[in-house]
Design a protein around this motif. Structure first.
Motif, short mmCIF file in Angstrom:
data_model
loop_
_atom_site.label_atom_id
_atom_site.label_comp_id
_atom_site.label_asym_id
_atom_site.label_seq_id
_atom_site.Cartn_x
_atom_site.Cartn_y
_atom_site.Cartn_z
N GLY A 1 -10.01 -9.56 -6.56
CA GLY A 1 -9.22 -9.53 -7.84
C GLY A 1 -9.01 -8.33 -8.54
O GLY A 1 -7.05 -8.62 -7.95
N ALA A 2 -9.59 -7.54 -8.58
CA ALA A 2 -8.93 -6.42 -9.47
C ALA A 2 -8.57 -5.46 -8.35
O ALA A 2 -7.47 -4.69 -8.70
CB ALA A 2 -9.81 -6.02 -10.11
N ALA A 3 -8.91 -5.46 -7.77
CA ALA A 3 -9.22 -4.37 -6.58
C ALA A 3 -7.63 -4.62 -5.47
O ALA A 3 -7.11 -4.32 -5.08
CB ALA A 3 -10.30 -4.43 -5.78
N MET A 4 -7.24 -5.94 -5.25
CA MET A 4 -6.31 -7.30 -4.88
C MET A 4 -4.89 -6.35 -5.84
O MET A 4 -3.81 -6.45 -5.47
CB MET A 4 -6.12 -8.22 -5.02
N ALA A 5 -5.17 -6.51 -7.16
CA ALA A 5 -3.88 -6.51 -7.91
C ALA A 5 -3.64 -5.10 -8.32
O ALA A 5 -2.39 -4.88 -7.91
CB ALA A 5 -4.74 -6.87 -9.62
N ALA A 6 -4.80 -4.28 -8.25
CA ALA A 6 -4.15 -2.32 -8.08
C ALA A 6 -3.65 -2.39 -6.97
O ALA A 6 -2.43 -1.59 -6.84
CB ALA A 6 -5.36 -2.27 -7.69
N LEU A 7 -3.83 -3.22 -6.00
CA LEU A 7 -3.20 -2.44 -4.14
C LEU A 7 -1.96 -3.16 -4.27
O LEU A 7 -0.79 -2.93 -3.78
CB LEU A 7 -4.07 -3.49 -3.24
N ASN A 8 -1.25 -4.50 -5.04
CA ASN A 8 -0.29 -5.13 -5.42
C ASN A 8 0.68 -4.19 -5.86
O ASN A 8 1.50 -3.94 -5.49
CB ASN A 8 -0.13 -6.76 -5.54
N GLU A 9 -0.09 -3.87 -6.79
CA GLU A 9 0.50 -2.35 -7.80
C GLU A 9 1.32 -1.47 -7.06
O GLU A 9 2.44 -1.01 -7.61
CB GLU A 9 0.21 -1.88 -8.93
N LEU A 10 0.12 -0.96 -6.16
CA LEU A 10 0.34 0.15 -5.84
C LEU A 10 1.60 0.09 -4.46
O LEU A 10 2.15 0.77 -4.08
CB LEU A 10 -0.97 0.57 -4.28
N THR A 11 1.67 -1.85 -3.74
CA THR A 11 2.76 -1.57 -2.49
C THR A 11 4.20 -2.10 -3.64
O THR A 11 4.91 -1.83 -2.86
CB THR A 11 2.23 -3.18 -1.18
N SER A 12 3.71 -2.58 -4.35
CA SER A 12 4.85 -2.49 -5.27
C SER A 12 6.46 -1.35 -5.80
O SER A 12 6.55 -1.62 -6.00
CB SER A 12 4.69 -3.57 -6.89
N ALA A 13 4.63 -0.94 -5.94
CA ALA A 13 5.35 0.22 -6.50
C ALA A 13 6.64 1.41 -5.50
O ALA A 13 7.15 2.17 -4.87
CB ALA A 13 4.82 1.30 -6.70
N GLY A 14 6.29 0.95 -4.12
CA GLY A 14 6.43 1.60 -3.10
C GLY A 14 6.07 1.75 -2.04
O GLY A 14 6.01 2.52 -0.55
N LEU A 15 4.67 2.01 -1.86
CA LEU A 15 3.67 2.85 -0.92
C LEU A 15 3.33 1.75 -0.43
O LEU A 15 3.24 0.23 -0.28
CB LEU A 15 2.25 3.21 -1.61
N GLY A 16 3.14 2.29 1.49
CA GLY A 16 2.86 1.36 2.24
C GLY A 16 0.59 1.59 1.97
O GLY A 16 0.25 2.06 1.24
N MET A 17 0.45 1.41 3.07
CA MET A 17 -1.15 1.22 3.03
C MET A 17 -2.00 2.51 3.70
O MET A 17 -2.50 3.30 3.20
CB MET A 17 -1.73 0.86 4.02
N GLY A 18 -0.80 3.24 4.52
CA GLY A 18 -1.47 4.80 5.17
C GLY A 18 -0.88 4.96 4.16
O GLY A 18 -2.02 6.23 3.39
N GLU A 19 0.30 4.72 2.56
CA GLU A 19 0.08 5.82 2.04
C GLU A 19 -0.98 6.02 1.05
O GLU A 19 -1.03 7.21 0.03
CB GLU A 19 1.44 6.01 1.52
N VAL A 20 -1.27 4.52 0.64
CA VAL A 20 -2.43 4.27 -0.79
C VAL A 20 -3.56 4.75 -0.46
O VAL A 20 -4.84 5.43 -0.83
CB VAL A 20 -2.01 2.72 -0.49
N LYS A 21 -3.84 5.03 1.53
CA LYS A 21 -4.93 5.28 1.90
C LYS A 21 -4.87 6.53 1.47
O LYS A 21 -6.34 7.19 1.45
CB LYS A 21 -5.19 5.04 3.04
N SER A 22 -3.60 7.89 2.21
CA SER A 22 -3.45 9.23 1.24
C SER A 22 -3.51 9.69 0.47
O SER A 22 -4.76 10.72 0.12
CB SER A 22 -1.91 9.19 2.46
N VAL A 23 -2.88 8.74 -0.03
CA VAL A 23 -3.28 9.29 -2.37
C VAL A 23 -4.88 8.96 -2.72
O VAL A 23 -5.25 9.80 -2.86
CB VAL A 23 -2.74 8.01 -2.93
N ALA A 24 -5.28 8.12 -2.01
CA ALA A 24 -6.92 7.92 -2.64
C ALA A 24 -7.83 8.94 -1.77
O ALA A 24 -9.12 9.67 -2.11
CB ALA A 24 -7.58 6.18 -2.41
N SER A 25 -7.34 9.03 -0.26
CA SER A 25 -8.37 10.51 -0.07
C SER A 25 -8.31 11.73 0.04
O SER A 25 -9.48 12.28 -0.85
CB SER A 25 -7.81 10.16 1.70
#
Length: 128
Positions: free
Chosen positions: A75-99
Protein backbone atom coordinates in the motif's frame (compact mmCIF):
# COMPACT_ATOMS: atom_id res chain seq x y z
CA UNK A 1 23.09 17.56 -4.11
CA UNK A 2 22.48 19.89 -7.06
CA UNK A 3 24.83 17.85 -9.24
CA UNK A 4 23.10 14.63 -8.27
CA UNK A 5 19.66 16.08 -9.03
CA UNK A 6 20.96 17.36 -12.39
CA UNK A 7 22.34 13.90 -13.17
CA UNK A 8 19.06 12.19 -12.25
CA UNK A 9 17.06 14.73 -14.26
CA UNK A 10 19.28 14.19 -17.28
CA UNK A 11 19.06 10.40 -17.02
CA UNK A 12 15.27 10.50 -16.77
CA UNK A 13 14.78 13.30 -19.31
CA UNK A 14 12.87 15.47 -16.84
CA UNK A 15 13.34 18.89 -15.22
CA UNK A 16 15.59 19.25 -12.19
CA UNK A 17 12.61 20.43 -10.15
CA UNK A 18 10.67 17.28 -11.00
CA UNK A 19 13.73 15.11 -10.36
CA UNK A 20 14.13 16.63 -6.89
CA UNK A 21 10.45 16.06 -6.14
CA UNK A 22 10.76 12.43 -7.27
CA UNK A 23 13.87 11.83 -5.17
CA UNK A 24 12.08 13.31 -2.16
CA UNK A 25 9.04 11.04 -2.64
CA UNK A 26 11.19 7.93 -3.02
CA UNK A 27 13.42 8.75 -0.04
CA UNK A 28 10.44 9.47 2.20
CA UNK A 29 8.92 6.14 1.14
CA UNK A 30 12.19 4.36 1.98
CA UNK A 31 12.47 6.19 5.31
CA UNK A 32 9.12 4.68 6.29
CA UNK A 33 9.64 1.19 4.91
CA UNK A 34 13.34 0.24 5.13
CA UNK A 35 15.76 -0.15 8.07
CA UNK A 36 16.43 3.33 9.44
CA UNK A 37 20.21 3.02 9.77
CA UNK A 38 20.69 1.79 6.21
CA UNK A 39 18.30 4.34 4.73
CA UNK A 40 20.23 7.07 6.53
CA UNK A 41 23.43 5.84 4.90
CA UNK A 42 21.69 6.00 1.52
CA UNK A 43 20.39 9.51 2.25
CA UNK A 44 23.88 10.59 3.29
CA UNK A 45 25.36 9.10 0.11
CA UNK A 46 22.95 11.20 -1.94
CA UNK A 47 23.48 14.29 0.24
CA UNK A 48 19.72 14.44 0.56
CA UNK A 49 19.04 15.02 4.26
CA UNK A 50 17.08 18.16 3.43
CA UNK A 51 14.66 16.17 1.27
CA UNK A 52 13.55 13.71 3.94
CA UNK A 53 10.52 14.82 5.90
CA UNK A 54 11.41 14.24 9.54
CA UNK A 55 7.84 14.93 10.61
CA UNK A 56 6.32 12.27 8.42
CA UNK A 57 4.56 9.57 10.44
CA UNK A 58 6.02 6.09 10.62
CA UNK A 59 4.51 3.47 8.39
CA UNK A 60 1.51 1.68 9.80
CA UNK A 61 -0.10 4.61 11.60
CA UNK A 62 -3.86 4.79 11.94
CA UNK A 63 -6.51 2.49 10.55
CA UNK A 64 -5.58 2.95 6.89
CA UNK A 65 -1.87 2.75 7.66
CA UNK A 66 -2.45 -0.44 9.61
CA UNK A 67 -4.37 -2.00 6.75
CA UNK A 68 -1.77 -0.93 4.19
CA UNK A 69 1.05 -2.05 6.44
CA UNK A 70 -0.50 -5.48 6.68
CA UNK A 71 -0.13 -5.71 2.90
CA UNK A 72 3.64 -5.93 3.36
CA UNK A 73 4.29 -2.33 2.40
CA UNK A 74 2.47 -2.74 -0.92
CA UNK A 75 0.00 0.00 0.00
CA UNK A 76 2.83 2.38 0.81
CA UNK A 77 4.52 1.54 -2.49
CA UNK A 78 1.27 2.20 -4.36
CA UNK A 79 0.88 5.50 -2.52
CA UNK A 80 4.44 6.53 -3.41
CA UNK A 81 3.89 5.50 -7.03
CA UNK A 82 0.67 7.50 -7.06
CA UNK A 83 2.56 10.55 -5.75
CA UNK A 84 5.18 10.13 -8.46
CA UNK A 85 2.64 9.85 -11.25
CA UNK A 86 0.60 12.73 -9.80
CA UNK A 87 3.75 14.83 -9.93
CA UNK A 88 3.84 14.18 -13.67
CA UNK A 89 6.15 11.20 -14.06
CA UNK A 90 5.42 8.25 -16.32
CA UNK A 91 6.49 4.73 -15.34
CA UNK A 92 9.58 4.93 -17.55
CA UNK A 93 10.65 8.15 -15.87
CA UNK A 94 10.00 6.71 -12.40
CA UNK A 95 12.19 3.72 -13.23
CA UNK A 96 14.91 6.01 -14.65
CA UNK A 97 14.91 8.19 -11.53
CA UNK A 98 15.06 5.17 -9.22
CA UNK A 99 17.78 3.49 -11.27
CA UNK A 100 19.96 6.60 -11.34
CA UNK A 101 19.43 7.14 -7.60
CA UNK A 102 20.65 3.60 -7.01
CA UNK A 103 23.69 4.15 -9.24
CA UNK A 104 24.65 7.38 -7.48
CA UNK A 105 24.16 5.84 -4.05
CA UNK A 106 26.31 2.83 -4.95
CA UNK A 107 29.05 5.19 -6.17
CA UNK A 108 29.01 7.06 -2.86
CA UNK A 109 28.51 4.35 -0.24
CA UNK A 110 28.86 0.62 0.28
CA UNK A 111 26.98 -1.17 -2.51
CA UNK A 112 25.81 -3.78 -0.01
CA UNK A 113 24.02 -1.11 2.03
CA UNK A 114 22.12 0.01 -1.07
CA UNK A 115 21.27 -3.58 -1.96
CA UNK A 116 20.13 -4.23 1.62
CA UNK A 117 17.76 -1.23 1.47
CA UNK A 118 16.32 -2.39 -1.84
CA UNK A 119 15.95 -5.99 -0.69
CA UNK A 120 14.36 -4.99 2.62
CA UNK A 121 11.34 -3.50 0.84
CA UNK A 122 9.70 -6.16 -1.32
CA UNK A 123 7.11 -3.63 -2.55
CA UNK A 124 9.95 -1.60 -4.06
CA UNK A 125 9.65 -3.80 -7.14
CA UNK A 126 6.60 -1.68 -8.01
CA UNK A 127 8.90 1.29 -8.53
CA UNK A 128 11.99 -0.43 -9.89
Amino acid sequence: MDQIIARIASAAGISEELAQQAVKIILNFLAKEAPEDKVQMLIDALGANSLVDASSPASGGGLLGGMLGSMGGMGAAMAALNELTSAGLGMGEVKSVASEMISVAKENTDEQVVDDVINSVPALSQIL
